[in-house]
Design a protein around this motif. Structure first.
Motif, PDB file in Angstrom:
ATOM      1  N   TYR A   1       0.855  -1.184   0.000  1.00 20.71           N
ATOM      2  CA  TYR A   1       0.000   0.000   0.000  1.00 20.71           C
ATOM      3  C   TYR A   1       0.891   1.234   0.000  1.00 20.71           C
ATOM      4  N   ASP A   2       0.404   2.318  -0.534  1.00 24.33           N
ATOM      5  CA  ASP A   2       1.202   3.539  -0.638  1.00 24.33           C
ATOM      6  C   ASP A   2       1.625   4.093   0.710  1.00 24.33           C
ATOM      7  N   ASP A   3       0.822   3.890   1.743  1.00 22.54           N
ATOM      8  CA  ASP A   3       1.103   4.543   3.015  1.00 22.54           C
ATOM      9  C   ASP A   3       1.888   3.688   4.002  1.00 22.54           C
ATOM     10  N   ASP A   4       2.337   2.502   3.622  1.00 25.33           N
ATOM     11  CA  ASP A   4       3.124   1.712   4.564  1.00 25.33           C
ATOM     12  C   ASP A   4       4.620   1.911   4.309  1.00 25.33           C
ATOM     13  N   GLU A   5       5.427   1.519   5.287  1.00 31.57           N
ATOM     14  CA  GLU A   5       6.882   1.673   5.179  1.00 31.57           C
ATOM     15  C   GLU A   5       7.462   0.655   4.204  1.00 31.57           C
ATOM     16  N   GLY A   6       6.829  -0.472   4.121  1.00 32.70           N
ATOM     17  CA  GLY A   6       7.285  -1.541   3.238  1.00 32.70           C
ATOM     18  C   GLY A   6       6.721  -2.860   3.708  1.00 32.70           C
ATOM     19  N   HIS A   7       6.695  -3.827   2.822  1.00 35.77           N
ATOM     20  CA  HIS A   7       6.134  -5.139   3.117  1.00 35.77           C
ATOM     21  C   HIS A   7       7.262  -6.160   3.040  1.00 35.77           C
ATOM     22  N   LEU A   8       7.535  -6.818   4.163  1.00 37.46           N
ATOM     23  CA  LEU A   8       8.669  -7.734   4.248  1.00 37.46           C
ATOM     24  C   LEU A   8       8.611  -8.839   3.206  1.00 37.46           C
ATOM     25  N   SER A   9       7.502  -9.550   3.126  1.00 36.76           N
ATOM     26  CA  SER A   9       7.410 -10.679   2.191  1.00 36.76           C
ATOM     27  C   SER A   9       7.519 -10.213   0.745  1.00 36.76           C
ATOM     28  N   SER A  10       6.881  -9.109   0.414  1.00 38.82           N
ATOM     29  CA  SER A  10       6.972  -8.575  -0.955  1.00 38.82           C
ATOM     30  C   SER A  10       8.407  -8.185  -1.291  1.00 38.82           C
ATOM     31  N   THR A  11       9.102  -7.616  -0.328  1.00 37.77           N
ATOM     32  CA  THR A  11      10.489  -7.214  -0.549  1.00 37.77           C
ATOM     33  C   THR A  11      11.372  -8.438  -0.765  1.00 37.77           C
ATOM     34  N   ILE A  12      11.159  -9.477   0.025  1.00 40.16           N
ATOM     35  CA  ILE A  12      11.926 -10.721  -0.143  1.00 40.16           C
ATOM     36  C   ILE A  12      11.644 -11.326  -1.517  1.00 40.16           C
ATOM     37  N   GLU A  13      10.391 -11.336  -1.923  1.00 42.88           N
ATOM     38  CA  GLU A  13      10.022 -11.932  -3.215  1.00 42.88           C
ATOM     39  C   GLU A  13      10.589 -11.127  -4.383  1.00 42.88           C
ATOM     40  N   ALA A  14      10.519  -9.792  -4.310  1.00 46.51           N
ATOM     41  CA  ALA A  14      11.078  -8.961  -5.373  1.00 46.51           C
ATOM     42  C   ALA A  14      12.599  -9.127  -5.427  1.00 46.51           C
TER      43      ALA A  14
END
Length: 183
Positions: free
Chosen positions: A86-99
Motif C-alpha cells: 500500500y502507498d502509506d506503509d513503510e514496506g512489506h517484508l514478504s513482498s520485498t523478499i520476493e522482489a
C-alpha cells in the motif's frame, strides 16, 4: 425501436446510454501510449517477481520479458529499499523478499547493486526471512533457498472435509483457498 423498448422508461435508457458513453470516453483518455491502463488494483510486486522466478527456474529462453519485469519492479521500489503493498506503509517484508529473489535469480540484478543492498537492509531490519509469510518461505523452499518447514500451519485433513462442515476448505475465502491449496 419503440416496439423493442415498449414499457421501458426512455429517460432512464438515455441516462444509461449517456453514462456508458461517458465511461468509454474516460477510458480512452486514461489509456497509456503503449495501449495499457494502470489503475490502483494492480497487485504490487509479487506477480512480477514470481514470473521472474518462474522464468529463471525453467531456464526460459524468453529473454525479452525479464528486463521488462525487472524494470517494473525497480520502478516500484521505495526509497528505503522496500516494496510496498500500500502507498502509506513503510514496506512489506514478504513482498520485498520476493522482489529481491526475483531480481537476483533472474540475473537482472546483482546483490551488490545499490537497490539490492537497500532491499537487503530493509529485510534484515524487519527480522529477515524468519518473519516472512509462510507462502514466501514456501516459494523460497521450492527454489532451494530456505529449508522446508517441518510443520504445516493447518492440518491437511481439512482439505477433505465435506462442504457441509462449517470450517470446510470450501467455505474459506477464495484468497485463502488459492494460497493454501498449493502450499
Amino acid at each position: 425501436m419503440n416496439r423493442l423498448f415498449r414499457g421501458v422508461n426512455m429517460e432512464l435508457l438515455e441516462k444509461v446510454q449517456f453514462e456508458i458513453e461517458r465511461c468509454i470516453s474516460r477510458l480512452k483518455t486514461e489509456q497509456n501510449a503503449d495501449g495499457s491502463w494502470r489503475y490502483c488494483f494492480e497487485t504490487g510486486p509479487v506477480t512480477d517477481a514470481y514470473m521472474m522466478i518462474l522464468l529463471s527456474t525453467l531456464n526460459s529462453q524468453d529473454k525479452e520479458l525479464i528486463p521488462l519485469l525487472g524494470q517494473r519492479l525497480l520502478n516500484k521500489q521505495a526509497v528505503n529499499g522496500a516494496w510496498k503493498q500500500y502507498d502509506d506503509d513503510e514496506g512489506h517484508l514478504s513482498s520485498t523478499i520476493e522482489a529481491y529473489t526475483g531480481l537476483l535469480l533472474s540475473g537482472y540484478s546483482d546483490r551488490h547493486d545499490r537497490h539490492m543492498q537497500l532491499a537487503e537492509a530493509f529485510i534484515l531490519r524487519n527480522g529477515g526471512v524468519e518473519n516472512a509469510h509462510i507462502s514466501t518461505k514456501f516459494m523460497l523452499a521450492l527454489n532451494h533457498l530456505y529449508p522446508w518447514p517441518t510443520f504445516y500451519p493447518i492440518p491437511l485433513f481439512l482439505l477433505h472435509m465435506p462442504k457441509l462442515i462449517p470450517f470446510s476448505f470450501y467455505r474459506w475465502s477464495s484468497y485463502v483457498r488459492t494460497h493454501f491449496a498449493p502450499v
